[in-house]
Design a protein around this motif. Sequence first.
Motif, PDB file in Angstrom:
ATOM      1  N   LYS A  26     -16.911  59.509  68.082  1.00  0.00           N
ATOM      2  CA  LYS A  26     -16.886  57.963  66.944  1.00  0.00           C
ATOM      3  C   LYS A  26     -18.662  57.622  66.621  1.00  0.00           C
ATOM      4  O   LYS A  26     -19.067  57.533  65.574  1.00  0.00           O
ATOM      5  CB  LYS A  26     -16.090  56.661  67.071  1.00  0.00           C
ATOM      6  N   THR A  27     -19.530  57.815  67.482  1.00  0.00           N
ATOM      7  CA  THR A  27     -20.711  56.855  67.442  1.00  0.00           C
ATOM      8  C   THR A  27     -21.634  58.169  66.614  1.00  0.00           C
ATOM      9  O   THR A  27     -22.676  57.795  65.298  1.00  0.00           O
ATOM     10  CB  THR A  27     -21.525  56.672  69.016  1.00  0.00           C
ATOM     11  N   LEU A  28     -21.248  59.037  67.073  1.00  0.00           N
ATOM     12  CA  LEU A  28     -22.540  60.391  66.315  1.00  0.00           C
ATOM     13  C   LEU A  28     -22.318  60.570  64.934  1.00  0.00           C
ATOM     14  O   LEU A  28     -22.675  60.904  63.835  1.00  0.00           O
ATOM     15  CB  LEU A  28     -22.626  61.899  67.167  1.00  0.00           C
ATOM     16  N   GLN A  29     -20.608  60.237  64.818  1.00  0.00           N
ATOM     17  CA  GLN A  29     -20.160  60.787  63.090  1.00  0.00           C
ATOM     18  C   GLN A  29     -21.104  59.404  62.584  1.00  0.00           C
ATOM     19  O   GLN A  29     -21.135  59.320  60.882  1.00  0.00           O
ATOM     20  CB  GLN A  29     -19.025  60.491  63.167  1.00  0.00           C
ATOM     21  N   HIS A  30     -20.636  57.855  62.731  1.00  0.00           N
ATOM     22  CA  HIS A  30     -20.929  57.029  62.259  1.00  0.00           C
ATOM     23  C   HIS A  30     -22.266  57.008  62.368  1.00  0.00           C
ATOM     24  O   HIS A  30     -22.783  56.959  60.573  1.00  0.00           O
ATOM     25  CB  HIS A  30     -20.671  56.031  63.091  1.00  0.00           C
ATOM     26  N   ALA A  31     -23.606  57.645  63.222  1.00  0.00           N
ATOM     27  CA  ALA A  31     -25.173  57.648  62.260  1.00  0.00           C
ATOM     28  C   ALA A  31     -24.840  58.844  61.810  1.00  0.00           C
ATOM     29  O   ALA A  31     -26.330  58.567  60.811  1.00  0.00           O
ATOM     30  CB  ALA A  31     -25.136  58.393  63.593  1.00  0.00           C
ATOM     31  N   VAL A  32     -24.803  60.067  61.531  1.00  0.00           N
ATOM     32  CA  VAL A  32     -24.777  60.791  60.313  1.00  0.00           C
ATOM     33  C   VAL A  32     -24.083  60.280  58.963  1.00  0.00           C
ATOM     34  O   VAL A  32     -24.908  60.077  57.467  1.00  0.00           O
ATOM     35  CB  VAL A  32     -23.416  61.715  60.834  1.00  0.00           C
ATOM     36  N   GLU A  33     -22.888  59.681  58.849  1.00  0.00           N
ATOM     37  CA  GLU A  33     -22.724  59.358  58.076  1.00  0.00           C
ATOM     38  C   GLU A  33     -23.356  57.784  57.655  1.00  0.00           C
ATOM     39  O   GLU A  33     -22.979  57.303  55.986  1.00  0.00           O
ATOM     40  CB  GLU A  33     -20.977  57.612  57.181  1.00  0.00           C
ATOM     41  N   GLN A  34     -24.125  57.170  57.929  1.00  0.00           N
ATOM     42  CA  GLN A  34     -24.773  55.648  57.315  1.00  0.00           C
ATOM     43  C   GLN A  34     -26.108  56.109  57.456  1.00  0.00           C
ATOM     44  O   GLN A  34     -26.855  55.027  57.023  1.00  0.00           O
ATOM     45  CB  GLN A  34     -24.461  54.998  58.728  1.00  0.00           C
ATOM     46  N   ASN A  35     -26.142  57.833  57.760  1.00  0.00           N
ATOM     47  CA  ASN A  35     -27.461  57.942  57.575  1.00  0.00           C
ATOM     48  C   ASN A  35     -29.162  56.943  58.632  1.00  0.00           C
ATOM     49  O   ASN A  35     -29.785  57.043  58.321  1.00  0.00           O
ATOM     50  CB  ASN A  35     -28.317  58.197  55.890  1.00  0.00           C
ATOM     51  N   LYS A  36     -28.050  56.987  60.125  1.00  0.00           N
ATOM     52  CA  LYS A  36     -29.049  56.302  60.882  1.00  0.00           C
ATOM     53  C   LYS A  36     -28.946  57.188  62.258  1.00  0.00           C
ATOM     54  O   LYS A  36     -28.493  57.053  63.301  1.00  0.00           O
ATOM     55  CB  LYS A  36     -28.313  55.139  61.204  1.00  0.00           C
ATOM     56  N   ILE A  37     -29.769  58.187  62.042  1.00  0.00           N
ATOM     57  CA  ILE A  37     -30.195  59.155  62.796  1.00  0.00           C
ATOM     58  C   ILE A  37     -31.296  59.432  63.778  1.00  0.00           C
ATOM     59  O   ILE A  37     -32.317  59.017  63.132  1.00  0.00           O
ATOM     60  CB  ILE A  37     -30.056  60.485  62.454  1.00  0.00           C
ATOM     61  N   ALA A  38     -30.679  59.148  65.143  1.00  0.00           N
ATOM     62  CA  ALA A  38     -32.006  58.474  65.841  1.00  0.00           C
ATOM     63  C   ALA A  38     -32.904  60.322  66.060  1.00  0.00           C
ATOM     64  O   ALA A  38     -32.714  60.489  66.211  1.00  0.00           O
ATOM     65  CB  ALA A  38     -31.550  57.884  67.901  1.00  0.00           C
ATOM     66  N   HIS A  39     -34.343  60.039  66.660  1.00  0.00           N
ATOM     67  CA  HIS A  39     -35.238  60.906  67.035  1.00  0.00           C
ATOM     68  C   HIS A  39     -34.721  61.882  68.089  1.00  0.00           C
ATOM     69  O   HIS A  39     -35.660  62.340  68.856  1.00  0.00           O
ATOM     70  CB  HIS A  39     -36.331  60.536  66.710  1.00  0.00           C
ATOM     71  N   ALA A  40     -34.280  60.983  69.676  1.00  0.00           N
ATOM     72  CA  ALA A  40     -33.647  61.399  70.796  1.00  0.00           C
ATOM     73  C   ALA A  40     -32.689  61.293  71.033  1.00  0.00           C
ATOM     74  O   ALA A  40     -32.899  60.169  71.190  1.00  0.00           O
ATOM     75  CB  ALA A  40     -35.320  61.552  71.592  1.00  0.00           C
ATOM     76  N   TYR A  41     -32.024  62.452  71.679  1.00  0.00           N
ATOM     77  CA  TYR A  41     -30.804  61.704  72.151  1.00  0.00           C
ATOM     78  C   TYR A  41     -30.579  62.351  73.693  1.00  0.00           C
ATOM     79  O   TYR A  41     -30.734  63.039  73.900  1.00  0.00           O
ATOM     80  CB  TYR A  41     -29.264  61.612  71.575  1.00  0.00           C
ATOM     81  N   LEU A  42     -29.714  61.086  74.543  1.00  0.00           N
ATOM     82  CA  LEU A  42     -29.572  62.117  76.597  1.00  0.00           C
ATOM     83  C   LEU A  42     -28.438  61.978  76.562  1.00  0.00           C
ATOM     84  O   LEU A  42     -27.371  60.638  76.779  1.00  0.00           O
ATOM     85  CB  LEU A  42     -30.756  61.091  77.463  1.00  0.00           C
ATOM     86  N   PHE A  43     -27.311  63.262  76.427  1.00  0.00           N
ATOM     87  CA  PHE A  43     -26.039  63.234  77.055  1.00  0.00           C
ATOM     88  C   PHE A  43     -26.517  63.401  78.481  1.00  0.00           C
ATOM     89  O   PHE A  43     -26.983  64.733  79.180  1.00  0.00           O
ATOM     90  CB  PHE A  43     -25.771  64.780  76.112  1.00  0.00           C
ATOM     91  N   CYS A  44     -25.590  62.810  79.696  1.00  0.00           N
ATOM     92  CA  CYS A  44     -25.781  62.379  80.578  1.00  0.00           C
ATOM     93  C   CYS A  44     -24.182  63.163  80.996  1.00  0.00           C
ATOM     94  O   CYS A  44     -23.081  61.570  80.369  1.00  0.00           O
ATOM     95  CB  CYS A  44     -26.314  61.793  81.512  1.00  0.00           C
ATOM     96  N   GLY A  45     -23.539  63.303  82.248  1.00  0.00           N
ATOM     97  CA  GLY A  45     -22.544  63.836  82.580  1.00  0.00           C
ATOM     98  C   GLY A  45     -22.315  64.648  83.285  1.00  0.00           C
ATOM     99  O   GLY A  45     -22.615  65.250  83.685  1.00  0.00           O
ATOM    100  N   PRO A  46     -20.744  64.696  83.740  1.00  0.00           N
ATOM    101  CA  PRO A  46     -20.240  65.736  84.624  1.00  0.00           C
ATOM    102  C   PRO A  46     -20.436  67.024  84.060  1.00  0.00           C
ATOM    103  O   PRO A  46     -20.563  67.098  82.952  1.00  0.00           O
ATOM    104  CB  PRO A  46     -18.861  65.322  85.525  1.00  0.00           C
ATOM    105  N   ARG A  47     -20.274  68.418  84.684  1.00  0.00           N
ATOM    106  CA  ARG A  47     -20.187  69.520  84.035  1.00  0.00           C
ATOM    107  C   ARG A  47     -19.077  69.939  83.183  1.00  0.00           C
ATOM    108  O   ARG A  47     -18.143  69.822  83.702  1.00  0.00           O
ATOM    109  CB  ARG A  47     -20.825  70.660  85.273  1.00  0.00           C
ATOM    110  N   GLY A  48     -19.152  70.523  82.420  1.00  0.00           N
ATOM    111  CA  GLY A  48     -18.326  71.525  81.418  1.00  0.00           C
ATOM    112  C   GLY A  48     -17.574  69.859  80.867  1.00  0.00           C
ATOM    113  O   GLY A  48     -16.196  70.048  80.565  1.00  0.00           O
TER     114      GLY A  48
END
Length: 599
Positions: A26-48
């Motif tokens: 939802k966060t990424l979808q809203h960022a694209v819809e509102q043209n508020k795309i950040a320059h860097a993202y960090l995705f962290c979490g368990p494998r798979g």
Amino acid sequence: MAYKALYRTYRPNSFEEVAGQEHVVKTLQHAVEQNKIAHAYLFCGPRGTGKTSIAKIFAKMVNCESKDHRPCGECENCKAVVNGTHPDIIEIDAASNNGVEEVRNLIEKVKYAPLKGRYKVYIIDEVHMMSAGAFNALLKTIEEPPAHVIFILATTEPHKVLPTIISRCQRFDFTKVPDSDIINRLHTILEAEHITCEDEVIRIIAQLADGGLRDALSILDQCIAYAQDNIEVHHINEIYGITTVPEKLELLDQIFDKKALELMDKIDYLINKGIDIKRLTNDLIEILKETIIFEYTKEAKLLHVLNSDEALGIIQKVSIKKRFDMISLLMETYDKYRTAANASSYFEVCLLKMLDLAASTEQVVQVQQIQQQPVIQKQPEKAVEQQTNVSRETFVPKQEAPKPQLFVPEDDPYEEEVQPTFFEEEPMPIKAPVHHENKKAQPIDDEYILGLLAGANKPEKASDLENFKHIEEYTINLKWAKFANLIKHGKIVGAGSNYIVLAVDNQAEANQINELDSNNELCAFLQELLKKSKKIFAISAEQNKRVIGAFKERMVNGTLPDPIRVESVIVNNEETREKTQEEIVLDLFGKDNITVMEE
């Protein structure tokens, strides 16, 4: 064409196909819809859990040519991303490209404009593998990249990433995929592959995957290769050396019933079958843990391995303390497997220790049965409160089976939360003696107190407790001080429409209060204090604990006595007239203790 693994074949191509991670999607979808795309993202979490898949979908979304629905999956950019041929989507494995030189080459290419899409997206997987020098070389570029560049860093170990890098990114923490989402996804894939599979197999796969959808698809892939078009439970048990729940319960039953020979034969059979000793040890821990949780909560929805009947069967065979000790033995043994040359020997010794624990429990029970003495188990107030508030639809034990008991430290017997749930309606009258005889007071019978508590109700108690708070005001009133000081340290444990049950420190105090009440000397004061004419039944703290424990146990068993209806108290108005000052002094100090002196 070479075979393609399921996790690659069914990699999600849109956010709608992603299992779990709704907060990220939802966060990424809203960022694209509102043209508020950040320059860097960090995705962290368990494998798979979908970090790389979501990164690719996001890269596809920001470069999609459609204006209405992105990603559309039909434009050239979307198709190029799916085929892995898009020149502006660069995927880098930091595990093999973790040096300073590789990062400098990347930085040199960053300044060039995208060839096909609107953004150049750099997806750096396993970013925690980069060296400190590589992180420092990348630091300035991540902080101020060109407007056409987006960095997506993915890692399973965010604590190894430099804090200066993390602070320059929008961080998204991926969670384990719920078992329900994994099961739904597996059903979808099995239908697409035209493969039949037992529901129990899918449940076991979801459990083995431990929140990783990619692991679940890899396990399913292996099961399909072994069983072809029809997967059954025994197939996955044979592949992964898993024992079934009935087999584990049979093993525990042999321990609880002290069947040493059958136990050793069963262990030999399982070892020869090639079962995973570590997994079996962990499974036994989970089973015993679930029985303890169920014993405290009586909630079947918290059971994931057992059903309520299986859990209750174990509860009735061995005490909760012994089960805790068995869990400790299993956990200690599990830790020793790391350095063990022969894990099966450790496992055998552990089960024999558990059998010894079960045998010691039986000896204690036999001694109690021989002595034939009543044993009052001390129950925790909070745990029993949960027991008394259980819906009978959730957990209804069989009447012929003995009821499990909780053995835990004792809490404050007057604690408000332990008050049993009483009837809200006015109790029906029964033929029972009314305790207001004008005789020397004696301790009130437990059965009579149980009848009073059965007829009590919470609204009356709440009202009386509120009024009882003002008792200190009466201790300085010459008219009421004697009575107020006598009962002010008591605790109301039950209240009906025309009586209260009061717990005091000792039996002597309780007898004194009951004697005054039987002579109707407390009626006027209670009407003044509680704003209602009531009788008082005083019990000692020891009797209170005993009666409350018996009430809770008998309420679960459905053997409570019928509610007792107490006769209403009529206060004589003549006795409650305003006394003279001389009468008040005589009542307070006694006639024998006063000497009248004339001037």
